[in-house]
Enzyme design. Structure first.
Site, mmCIF file in Angstrom:
data_model
loop_
_atom_site.group_PDB
_atom_site.id
_atom_site.type_symbol
_atom_site.label_atom_id
_atom_site.label_comp_id
_atom_site.label_asym_id
_atom_site.label_seq_id
_atom_site.Cartn_x
_atom_site.Cartn_y
_atom_site.Cartn_z
ATOM 1 N N GLU A 131 0.848 -1.199 0.000
ATOM 2 C CA GLU A 131 0.000 0.000 0.000
ATOM 3 C C GLU A 131 0.881 1.245 0.000
ATOM 4 O OE1 GLU A 131 -3.243 -0.351 2.872
ATOM 5 O OE2 GLU A 131 -3.174 1.807 3.219
ATOM 6 N N ASP A 153 0.082 5.480 0.453
ATOM 7 C CA ASP A 153 -1.048 6.348 0.788
ATOM 8 C C ASP A 153 -0.760 7.834 0.798
ATOM 9 O OD1 ASP A 153 -2.889 4.218 1.942
ATOM 10 O OD2 ASP A 153 -1.147 3.984 3.233
ATOM 11 N N GLU A 177 -3.372 10.456 2.639
ATOM 12 C CA GLU A 177 -4.629 10.556 3.373
ATOM 13 C C GLU A 177 -4.768 11.987 3.870
ATOM 14 O OE1 GLU A 177 -5.423 6.273 5.376
ATOM 15 O OE2 GLU A 177 -3.561 7.255 5.918
ATOM 16 N N GLN A 217 -1.415 13.207 5.436
ATOM 17 C CA GLN A 217 -0.621 12.084 5.952
ATOM 18 C C GLN A 217 -0.140 11.230 4.788
ATOM 19 O OE1 GLN A 217 -1.522 9.900 9.654
ATOM 20 N NE2 GLN A 217 -2.112 8.164 8.381
ATOM 21 N N THR A 218 1.105 10.769 4.847
ATOM 22 C CA THR A 218 1.594 9.776 3.889
ATOM 23 C C THR A 218 2.011 8.535 4.663
ATOM 24 O OG1 THR A 218 3.891 10.568 3.956
ATOM 25 C CG2 THR A 218 2.462 11.525 2.267
ATOM 26 N N ASN A 219 1.951 7.397 3.984
ATOM 27 C CA ASN A 219 2.310 6.133 4.633
ATOM 28 C C ASN A 219 2.546 5.091 3.550
ATOM 29 O OD1 ASN A 219 2.716 4.244 6.685
ATOM 30 N ND2 ASN A 219 0.525 3.856 6.985
ATOM 31 N N ARG A 264 4.432 3.543 8.715
ATOM 32 C CA ARG A 264 5.496 4.513 8.413
ATOM 33 C C ARG A 264 4.873 5.868 8.103
ATOM 34 N NH1 ARG A 264 8.106 -0.600 7.080
ATOM 35 N NH2 ARG A 264 10.366 -0.386 7.282
ATOM 36 N N GLU A 265 4.026 6.318 9.022
ATOM 37 C CA GLU A 265 3.281 7.550 8.789
ATOM 38 C C GLU A 265 4.154 8.788 8.950
ATOM 39 O OE1 GLU A 265 2.412 5.214 10.995
ATOM 40 O OE2 GLU A 265 0.407 4.499 10.461
ATOM 41 N N GLY A 311 -7.087 12.605 17.375
ATOM 42 C CA GLY A 311 -7.024 11.227 17.865
ATOM 43 C C GLY A 311 -8.407 10.635 18.104
ATOM 44 N N ARG A 315 6.859 4.671 19.889
ATOM 45 C CA ARG A 315 6.422 3.611 18.975
ATOM 46 C C ARG A 315 7.578 2.732 18.548
ATOM 47 N NH1 ARG A 315 3.589 5.616 13.671
ATOM 48 N NH2 ARG A 315 2.764 3.550 13.161
#
Ligand SMILES: *[C@@H]1O[C@H](CO)[C@@H](O)[C@H](O)[C@H]1NC(C)=O
Ligand SMILES: *[C@@H]1O[C@H](CO)[C@@H](O)[C@H](O)[C@H]1NC(C)=O
Ligand SMILES: *[C@@H]1O[C@H](CO)[C@@H](O)[C@H](O)[C@H]1NC(C)=O
Length: 289
Positions: free
Chosen positions: A99, A101, A103, A116-118, A129-130, A198, A274
């Site tokens: 995938e 992304d 977003e 956001q990218t991932n 990997r955001e 969140g 994380r």
């Protein structure tokens, strides 16, 4: 003596042909919310209201490609709303999908959208990997282009002409780099439980419908026919120049660095709660990219 022009080798996205929705896509869900904006069906809007979200998907799958679309996001109060533009093969590979992304995460009234990218490779869903960014313009006022360049060794995310993120495949990533053919998707949906604050700020349907518009589609690359076994090189046809991409030019790197200094608000590479040990490609930042 022959004159040898000084030229920059590698892939250029300038002047690539656009394709209409009809030629390249099909609607995916919320079909009555997928509406053409012009007679030629070059542009389309998708929307979210209390009855449904909506989305569309490419007709073909692609192994290494350059994807681009111009997108205009819904304005006003958009907390909890998620607009996406991404590639995935989760339908075909349920346990080891890939995938890539973009977003867009909505916000409460008057506050800016977050981008956001991932990416995931071969089912690396336990290793998000955001990255998240603000933008230097209001994405609800005009169309802006959002593009993904994906080759066998690079992923570059672009906003307009600015590369906002570069990923170079390194051996230590193992299968985490996307390497199987994917479908391109665009969706709008209710992400109330996570998208904004969140999950504190839910979708407020008083402001529905939330409308995202897409146009100027470019799908340039190696279209895969799932029924045939061809090598990526065979499938690329005229797009063979994609794989000549070998990193950003100095000028592009400069644009990216300026963008990241001013607009990067979160990177998984900096998130020690994380990832007490950063993922392997994080060590490369500032060197190869
Ligand atoms: C788009 O595709 C539909 C369904 O295949 C077809 O009926 C329609 O004529 C096409 N329109 C254009 C503008 O290509
Ligand atoms: C924002 O929402 C208000 C109230 O629903 C509406 O009157 C106004 O037209 C909206 N503005 C835009 C730009 O959509
Ligand atoms: C991808 O996942 C499959 C299934 O889990 C595994 O067999 C394969 O070796 C993996 N490929 C890579 C490159 O890690």
């Amino acid at each position: 003596m022959a004159f040898i022009p000084s030229c920059v080798l590698g892939f250029s996205s300038h002047g690539l042909p656009t394709s209409s929705f009809n030629e390249s896509f099909i609607s995916l869900f919320g079909n009555d919310h997928v509406i053409f904006l012009d007679d030629e069906r070059k542009s389309v809007q998708i929307s979210l209201d209390q009855s449904s979200g909506s989305g569309f998907a490419s007709q073909l799958t692609y192994l290494y490609s350059y994807f681009s679309a111009s997108i205009k996001l819904p304005g006003n109060y958009t907390a909890g709303v998620v607009v996406s533009y991404y590639t995935s093969n989760a339908d075909e590979y349920t346990t080891n999908h890939d995938e890539i992304d973009f977003e867009f995460l909505g916000n409460t009234g008057g506050k800016p959208w977050t981008l956001q990218t991932n990416f995931y490779g071969n089912g690396s869903t336990g290793r998000g990997r955001e990255e998240r960014y603000t933008l230097w313009f209001d994405p609800t006022q005009d169309f802006h282009s959002y593009s993904i360049l994906w080759t066998s060794t690079w992923i570059v995310y672009y906003v307009d002409d600015v590369p906002v993120r570069v990923v170079q495949k390194i051996d230590a990533m193992g299968g985490d780099f996307p390497s199987k053919a994917m479908t391109l998707f665009a969706t709008i949906w209710d992400g109330s439980n996570w998208a904004t604050g969140g999950g504190q700020n839910k979708v407020d349907y008083k402001y529905a419908p939330f409308i995202a518009k897409y146009s100027s589609f470019v799908l340039y690359g190696c279209s895969a026919n799932p029924a045939r076994e061809e090598s990526a090189a065979e499938m690329c046809g005229n797009a063979a120049d994609l794989n000549s991409f070998n990193g950003l030019t100095t000028e592009s790197k400069g644009k990216m660095e300026k963008f990241r200094i001013e607009h990067l608000i979160y990177s998984y590479c900096d998130d020690r709660s994380r990832y007490p040990t950063p993922l392997p490609e994080c060590n490369l930042r500032g060197k190869s990219s």
